[in-house]
Motif scaffolding. Structure first.
Motif, PDB file in Angstrom:
ATOM      1  N   PHE A  12       0.837  -1.202   0.000  1.00 54.48           N
ATOM      2  CA  PHE A  12       0.000   0.000   0.000  1.00 54.48           C
ATOM      3  C   PHE A  12       0.872   1.252   0.000  1.00 54.48           C
ATOM      4  O   PHE A  12       0.647   2.196  -0.760  1.00 54.48           O
ATOM      5  CB  PHE A  12      -0.920  -0.011   1.227  1.00 54.48           C
ATOM      6  CG  PHE A  12      -1.485   1.331   1.569  1.00 54.48           C
ATOM      7  CD1 PHE A  12      -2.521   1.883   0.816  1.00 54.48           C
ATOM      8  CD2 PHE A  12      -0.971   2.063   2.641  1.00 54.48           C
ATOM      9  CE1 PHE A  12      -3.025   3.139   1.131  1.00 54.48           C
ATOM     10  CE2 PHE A  12      -1.476   3.319   2.953  1.00 54.48           C
ATOM     11  CZ  PHE A  12      -2.502   3.858   2.191  1.00 54.48           C
ATOM     12  N   CYS A  16       1.190   4.272  -2.887  1.00 53.37           N
ATOM     13  CA  CYS A  16       1.038   5.704  -2.620  1.00 53.37           C
ATOM     14  C   CYS A  16       2.269   6.476  -3.088  1.00 53.37           C
ATOM     15  O   CYS A  16       2.147   7.537  -3.706  1.00 53.37           O
ATOM     16  CB  CYS A  16       0.813   5.952  -1.132  1.00 53.37           C
ATOM     17  SG  CYS A  16      -0.805   5.472  -0.515  1.00 53.37           S
ATOM     18  N   ILE A  39      -3.461  -5.261  -1.273  1.00 57.67           N
ATOM     19  CA  ILE A  39      -4.097  -4.051  -0.741  1.00 57.67           C
ATOM     20  C   ILE A  39      -5.534  -4.334  -0.331  1.00 57.67           C
ATOM     21  O   ILE A  39      -6.030  -3.822   0.686  1.00 57.67           O
ATOM     22  CB  ILE A  39      -4.034  -2.910  -1.779  1.00 57.67           C
ATOM     23  CG1 ILE A  39      -2.579  -2.468  -1.989  1.00 57.67           C
ATOM     24  CG2 ILE A  39      -4.879  -1.716  -1.333  1.00 57.67           C
ATOM     25  CD1 ILE A  39      -2.390  -1.446  -3.084  1.00 57.67           C
ATOM     26  N   GLU A  43      -7.330  -3.665   3.255  1.00 58.77           N
ATOM     27  CA  GLU A  43      -8.598  -2.947   3.419  1.00 58.77           C
ATOM     28  C   GLU A  43      -9.588  -3.761   4.263  1.00 58.77           C
ATOM     29  O   GLU A  43     -10.303  -3.210   5.100  1.00 58.77           O
ATOM     30  CB  GLU A  43      -9.197  -2.629   2.047  1.00 58.77           C
ATOM     31  CG  GLU A  43      -8.426  -1.563   1.279  1.00 58.77           C
ATOM     32  CD  GLU A  43      -9.004  -1.291  -0.099  1.00 58.77           C
ATOM     33  OE1 GLU A  43      -8.949  -0.128  -0.552  1.00 58.77           O
ATOM     34  OE2 GLU A  43      -9.509  -2.256  -0.728  1.00 58.77           O
ATOM     35  N   LEU A  50      -9.033   2.139   1.073  1.00 62.03           N
ATOM     36  CA  LEU A  50      -7.805   2.937   1.164  1.00 62.03           C
ATOM     37  C   LEU A  50      -7.597   3.827  -0.054  1.00 62.03           C
ATOM     38  O   LEU A  50      -6.883   4.826   0.018  1.00 62.03           O
ATOM     39  CB  LEU A  50      -6.594   2.017   1.345  1.00 62.03           C
ATOM     40  CG  LEU A  50      -6.578   1.209   2.641  1.00 62.03           C
ATOM     41  CD1 LEU A  50      -5.444   0.204   2.624  1.00 62.03           C
ATOM     42  CD2 LEU A  50      -6.440   2.134   3.847  1.00 62.03           C
ATOM     43  N   PHE A  51      -8.213   3.456  -1.180  1.00 59.43           N
ATOM     44  CA  PHE A  51      -8.084   4.234  -2.401  1.00 59.43           C
ATOM     45  C   PHE A  51      -9.460   4.479  -3.003  1.00 59.43           C
ATOM     46  O   PHE A  51     -10.387   3.684  -2.825  1.00 59.43           O
ATOM     47  CB  PHE A  51      -7.217   3.516  -3.437  1.00 59.43           C
ATOM     48  CG  PHE A  51      -5.756   3.439  -3.090  1.00 59.43           C
ATOM     49  CD1 PHE A  51      -4.954   4.573  -3.138  1.00 59.43           C
ATOM     50  CD2 PHE A  51      -5.175   2.234  -2.720  1.00 59.43           C
ATOM     51  CE1 PHE A  51      -3.612   4.500  -2.823  1.00 59.43           C
ATOM     52  CE2 PHE A  51      -3.833   2.149  -2.399  1.00 59.43           C
ATOM     53  CZ  PHE A  51      -3.045   3.284  -2.449  1.00 59.43           C
ATOM     54  N   PRO A  60      -5.603   8.299  -2.379  1.00 62.56           N
ATOM     55  CA  PRO A  60      -5.940   7.758  -1.058  1.00 62.56           C
ATOM     56  C   PRO A  60      -7.229   8.390  -0.510  1.00 62.56           C
ATOM     57  O   PRO A  60      -7.465   9.586  -0.681  1.00 62.56           O
ATOM     58  CB  PRO A  60      -4.732   8.137  -0.198  1.00 62.56           C
ATOM     59  CG  PRO A  60      -3.631   8.417  -1.159  1.00 62.56           C
ATOM     60  CD  PRO A  60      -4.290   8.979  -2.372  1.00 62.56           C
ATOM     61  N   GLY A  64      -7.019   6.170   3.887  1.00 62.22           N
ATOM     62  CA  GLY A  64      -5.755   5.893   3.223  1.00 62.22           C
ATOM     63  C   GLY A  64      -4.683   6.916   3.565  1.00 62.22           C
ATOM     64  O   GLY A  64      -3.515   6.576   3.773  1.00 62.22           O
TER      65      GLY A  64
END
Length: 302
Positions: A12, A16, A39, A43, A50-51, A60, A64
């Motif tokens: 993750f 980012c 990912i 979550e 998270l996204f 994010p 996130g």
């Protein structure tokens, strides 16, 4: 509370940092499907997305951003730990330096050699690239330090430091065979022949273009170069005018085909060292920050 899978968190974090699943997968040597799956598991563990996807890009979510804030501290500290272990616990100290390709290699090498210890306990590894690419690698802990022609934008990189090392004027050279009747009045003579200059992506290239405009010179640009050494080599064998730091005038003119057309202190090639906070205790970085390079940049050799 159940244990957190740090591999999931790392994937993750890399997504980012890289800006996309595809870029993160390339850096991790994994497939995008694998990264996406990991990912997804994170979550499920954190019970939230998270996204969020906005067109072709992902950004994010509020959750996130919170998770990234802590993950960034965690993984930055882990890299810092590895760096400290590297230069305190090994017999041979590795020093990985990025050198901006726009810089003159001769001067860059003298700056770097000045910090090499006499006991040969330091191994120097140099990587050449653009200022922007090197900053990215420094931020990702892939480099210890950068030698560049650009100052640091502290607003964008608050975890990095920079120090100005010195500067030198610029000279213009050519291997063109000039007749005695040629009137070579500098800098007006720069309009007579095509120029080879540093890329406008470099600080020196932008300064040169601004200087030409300021003086009202209608110059013809034959080529722009990211690599200063390549520009000098090309200029020595071509019918154009090329640029180099003035302190290398004698060295360049050892080739009897080369003629000095003129030089100016209105434009200067500058040198900066940029490093992360974690590298303040590195012996080579300390030497660079404590060294006086005034003699080197004035053209005095020892």
């Amino acid at each position: 509370m159940a244990h957190l899978n740090y591999n999931h968190l790392y994937y993750f974090w890399m997504t980012c940092k890289r800006g996309s699943v595809t870029a993160a997968a390339q850096a991790l040597f994994l497939t995008p499907q694998t990264v996406t799956g990991q990912i997804k598991l994170l979550e499920e563990r954190l019970k939230g997305a998270l996204f969020v996807r906005k067109g072709p890009k992902i950004t994010p979510t509020e959750l996130g951003q919170l998770v990234f804030k802590y993950a960034d501290k965690m993984f930055s500290l882990s890299y810092e730990m590895l760096d400290i272990v590297n230069y305190t616990g090994q017999e041979s100290l590795l020093f990985e330096v990025g050198v901006a390709d726009a810089l003159s290699k001769g001067l860059a090498s003298k700056v770097l050699m000045s910090v090499m210890p006499d006991d040969e306990r330091m191994q120097l590894r140099c990587i050449e690239s653009t200022h922007e690419m090197l900053l990215e690698q420094l931020s990702e802990h892939k480099l210890d330090m950068i030698l560049s022609d650009c100052a640091l934008d502290s607003d964008k990189h608050d975890a990095l430091f920079s120090k100005w090392l010195g500067e030198c004027g610029i000279a213009f050279f050519s291997s063109i065979h000039f007749d005695k009747t040629d009137k070579l009045v500098f800098p007006a003579c720069l309009e007579q022949y095509p120029l080879l200059i540093p890329s406008r992506r470099s600080a020196l290239g932008r300064k040169l273009l601004g200087w030409f405009e300021e003086l009202g010179l209608a110059v013809s640009i034959m080529g722009e170069f990211d690599d200063a050494a390549l520009m000098t080599a090309f200029g020595s064998a071509s019918k154009g005018i090329f640029v180099a730091p003035a302190i290398y005038m004698e060295e360049i003119m050892m080739d009897q085909r080369i003629r000095l057309l003129g030089m100016t202190d209105d434009i200067k090639e500058e040198y900066y060292v940029i490093f992360a906070k974690r590298m303040i205790q590195h012996p080579a970085v300390q030497r660079l920050c404590q060294s006086d390079f005034s003699e080197l940049f004035s053209g005095i050799t020892r």
